[in-house]
Enzyme design. Structure first.
Site, short mmCIF file in Angstrom:
data_model
loop_
_atom_site.label_atom_id
_atom_site.label_comp_id
_atom_site.label_asym_id
_atom_site.label_seq_id
_atom_site.Cartn_x
_atom_site.Cartn_y
_atom_site.Cartn_z
N THR A 292 47.42 38.04 48.67
CA THR A 292 47.12 39.18 49.52
C THR A 292 47.88 39.09 50.84
O THR A 292 48.30 38.02 51.26
CB THR A 292 45.62 39.27 49.83
OG1 THR A 292 45.25 38.14 50.64
CG2 THR A 292 44.80 39.29 48.56
N SER A 293 48.01 40.22 51.52
CA SER A 293 48.64 40.26 52.84
C SER A 293 47.99 41.35 53.68
O SER A 293 47.64 42.41 53.17
CB SER A 293 50.14 40.55 52.70
OG SER A 293 50.73 40.75 53.98
#
Length: 752
Positions: free
Chosen positions: A321-322
């Site tokens: 994720t980011s």
């Protein structure tokens, strides 16, 4: 965890081993007499004695939805200057000040009629949980006396929010110590002492109450930064999900029965703590620190919750994720999106490929984007908190913890065949970093071959040459760093991992040592859900399963076998080979029966991991002395404020300063924003507040002089018109070693 500047890291490692080895032979290992100073043990504004339960055993309670619940919070802010930040592995990212204090938040849930049935879940504003930290916490709890003997390795979970902007040098293994120049006892002890204090406060607040579970979708706070690897998972499996990252936040609400007031919340949502960029040097809790701060501040202002309300924003399957939700672009003048398969730009390199947060383009180190992503999580949590559609949690409290050696763990795969894990190793794409923090030189993500630069082969061989068996076991990962078999001068990475799961009624928490990717987390949760549904809980009860981490020790990443084959950053950082996820699921399910109501006996403890605290190297120098400069005194104002500001402007004041490592001022503050009300000065903000920034700068090393600048961005809270001043609290160290406190105060200014 992003790995940039790995060339510096590895070069430093080799030099450090040679230099420190010689020093150890001649001088012994470094020793520090004083780890840190604390001002006091009182907690401003959140002392929780108003709802202390006089009974730790509530007596027989027939209502299985009634629990003993407690919450606690304490300061864990370590050295804010002259220490490498933990997360990006960038040796040049050294702390220069504080934007937001860091905290440990503890949540205790127990059975009212059985003191042995209790769990403690901790959320620390740190990059991860850790073996050294966990050992220190458990030792600290034992030192509190028999009343705290109930909290053990079996029922205490230590998780990190995965912030990449906290001070480092506190981890148990050598690899993450390298860019921090080793282990710092002051940094370590700040975390341990604050964590223990948070559990102590939670324990003192125990009262009968209920726990409810709710959820909501947060659509705009995370994206998948490694989509090419995610798409390698089976299409049929991907089709079961509407998003390529988990968008759902799951939240527990703790409500005191005596007055119906909420004592706290604990939630799980997957987003990397990389909003603050690798080129900024201020200490923060990143987006989850912001989220917790915003929620707690807003809820306290409403006054309809219990005093000392605590909001825990725990990490979930964070691996791919980011928070940089605008995507990854090439900052090489082309402004093109990075290549999806390997995150490179037109020149074939990854260094110019960077993820962009919602306020990309500001020269603020990612601060405004960080605040926004934190706000989106806080808003999502508020939407759950304010809804009436909570599922009541009811049933037994259970937990198990064991250690498993993953250097050669046998697991049966879904097709019936047997496979084994491997000693820990890092692949080439580990050195490439991610779009949140690119790496160096000729490494790229999705690189299954040998690097073209022969330097890396030499470095890898110098650490611990991988055997043919290790290369075969790790295939298709090329072994860049054979860290699981590197033990000089002490182990580089863990082979022994924590396997832990907690249960509160139908709510089950998988405690993950590594950063599970989106699909890894889904598979792990589903496996536990199905097993709990079939054999752990009544057939009429549907389990609610969450995954929290990285916790207890830092085991890097957990990618699916399909993602592992792609060998992007997440696959290359999956330590134990392509069957790592299968091993974690297998080990969890093997011990899951211990969470049942009928299960008796003690979980086998497993092999003990090494404790490197007393033998860890440190090349971190201490504070020698501070000087005020000729004709000056500590705390003198060097740059005065203007006489008048409009609300929305930033106020800056500079003082003659001293090194903040002399006193971390835990449970205190380095600065105070004060307003004059009816002739008396009242503090309205301090260094826990996002809008107040404390910066320290060395002026002259020989003279020991330094400046402190305090900035107050009034655009956040739009303060009322009135008279204000800024105060600075410092501590100076004399040549003889004596530390003395001092204060400085700006002149009065007006906000109109």
């Amino acid at each position: 965890m992003a790995r940039s500047h790995i060339a510096v890291a590895l070069g430093a490692a080799l030099v450090a081993i040679l230099v420190v080895g010689q020093l150890a032979v001649n001088l012994g290992f470094p020793n520090s007499e004083s780890w840190h100073l604390r001002l006091d043990q009182s907690y401003d504004g959140t002392q929780q004695d108003l709802f202390v339960s006089t009974k730790q055993n509530g007596g027989l309670v027939e209502d299985r939805s009634q629990y003993l619940i407690g919450v606690g919070k304490a300061d864990i802010t370590g050295p804010v200057v002259e220490l490498n930040l933990m997360g990006y592995a960038n040796s040049s990212q050294v702390g220069t000040g504080l934007r937001q204090r860091l905290y440990a938040r503890a949540f205790i849930i127990g059975s009212p009629d059985s003191p042995s049935e209790r769990i403690a879940y901790m959320v620390l504003d740190t990059q991860s949980g850790d073996t050294a930290i966990r050992n220190g916490i458990l030792e600290g709890l034992r030192a509190l006396g028999p009343e705290y003997s109930i909290y053990t390795k079996d029922n205490v979970a230590v998780t990190g929010t995965h912030s990449h902007s906290g001070p480092g040098a506190w981890l148990n293994y050598l690899l993450p110590q390298i860019t921090s120049l080793g282990f710092d006892k002051q940094s370590y002890q700040a975390i341990v002492d604050g964590a223990v204090l948070s559990i102590q406060r939670a324990h003192q607040s125990l009262a009968l109450g209920t726990v409810g579970a709710g959820s909501a979708k947060i659509a705009d706070a995370n994206i998948n930064r490694s989509l090419f690897a995610y798409l390698a998972n089976p299409a049929a499996e991907r089709a079961r999900y509407t998003d390529d990252v988990d968008k759902t936040m799951t939240l527990l609400k703790f409500t005191r029965s005596s007055d119906g007031k909420a004592m706290g919340i604990l939630n799980w949502f997957a987003v990397h703590g990389t909003s603050m960029l690798g080129n900024q040097t201020l200490i923060t809790g990143d987006n989850k620190g912001v989220a917790a701060y915003l929620f707690e501040e807003a809820i306290a202002a409403e006054g309809n919750v219990a005093e000392g309300f605590v909001a825990g924003f725990s990490q979930a399957n964070v691996g791919d994720t980011s928070p940089n939700v605008l995507g990854a672009y090439c900052e090489d003048g082309t402004n093109q999106q990075c290549r999806r398969n390997d995150s490179t730009c037109a020149n074939g390199k990854s260094q110019d490929c960077h993820g962009r947060g919602p306020y990309f383009g500001l020269n603020d180190g990612g601060a405004k984007s960080c605040y926004e992503i934190g706000k989106r999580q806080a808003d999502g949590a508020r939407s759950i908190f304010n809804t009436a559609s909570f599922t009541s949690i009811s049933g037994s409290v259970r937990s198990f913890h064991t250690f498993v050696d993953f250097s050669n763990y046998t697991v049966r795969l879904s097709n019936g065949s047997l496979a084994t894990t491997c000693p820990a190793a890092m692949g080439n794409s580990f050195a490439a970093g991610t779009t949140d923090g690119p790496g160096a030189f000729d490494f790229v993500q999705n690189d299954p071959g040998a690097p073209s630069n022969p330097f890396w082969n030499v470095v890898g061989s110098a650490i611990a040459p991988p055997s043919k068996a290790q290369k075969a076991c790790q295939y298709p990962k090329p072994v860049l760093l054979n860290v699981g078999e590197a033990n000089t001068p002490y182990p580089w990475s863990p082979n022994i991992v924590d396997i832990q799961t907690l249960r509160i009624g139908q709510f089950i928490i998988i405690v993950s040592p590594g950063e599970a990717t989106t699909m890894s987390g889904r598979r792990w949760r589903e496996a536990v859900h199905n097993a709990a549904k079939s054999s752990l809980l009544p057939s009429t009860v549907d389990p609610i399963v969450v995954l929290g981490g990285p916790a207890n020790t830092y085991a890097h990443y957990i990618a699916t076998a399909e993602e592992y084959a792609i060998q992007r950053y997440e696959g290359a950082s999956t330590l134990y080979g392509q069957h790592t996820l299968a091993a974690f699921i297998n080990a969890t399910l093997t011990h899951l029966p211990y969470l049942s109501d009928e299960k008796k006996g003690v979980v086998p403890p497993g092999p003990s991991p090494p404790d490197n605290r007393k033998r860890s190297i440190s090349l971190i120098t201490g504070v020698v002395y501070d000087g005020a400069g000729f004709g000056k005194s500590f705390g003198n104002v060097k740059t005065a404020p203007k006489s008048t500001y409009h609300a929305g402007e930033t106020v800056r004041v500079a003082f003659v300063g001293a090194n903040p490592r002399n006193n971390l001022r835990l449970e205190g503050t380095f600065t105070s924003i004060e307003r004059n009300v009816d002739g008396a000065w009242t503090q309205i903000k301090n260094d826990k507040d996002w809008e107040v920034v404390y910066e320290w700068k060395r002026v002259n090393g020989l003279a020991g002089t330094s400046d402190v600048t305090v900035s107050w961005d009034t655009s956040f809270s739009r303060p009322e018109a009135g008279r204000y001043r800024i105060r600075y609290f410092g501590d100076s160290k004399s040549v003889g070693g004596k530390i003395s406190a001092f204060e400085g105060s700006s002149g009065e200014f007006r906000i109109v």
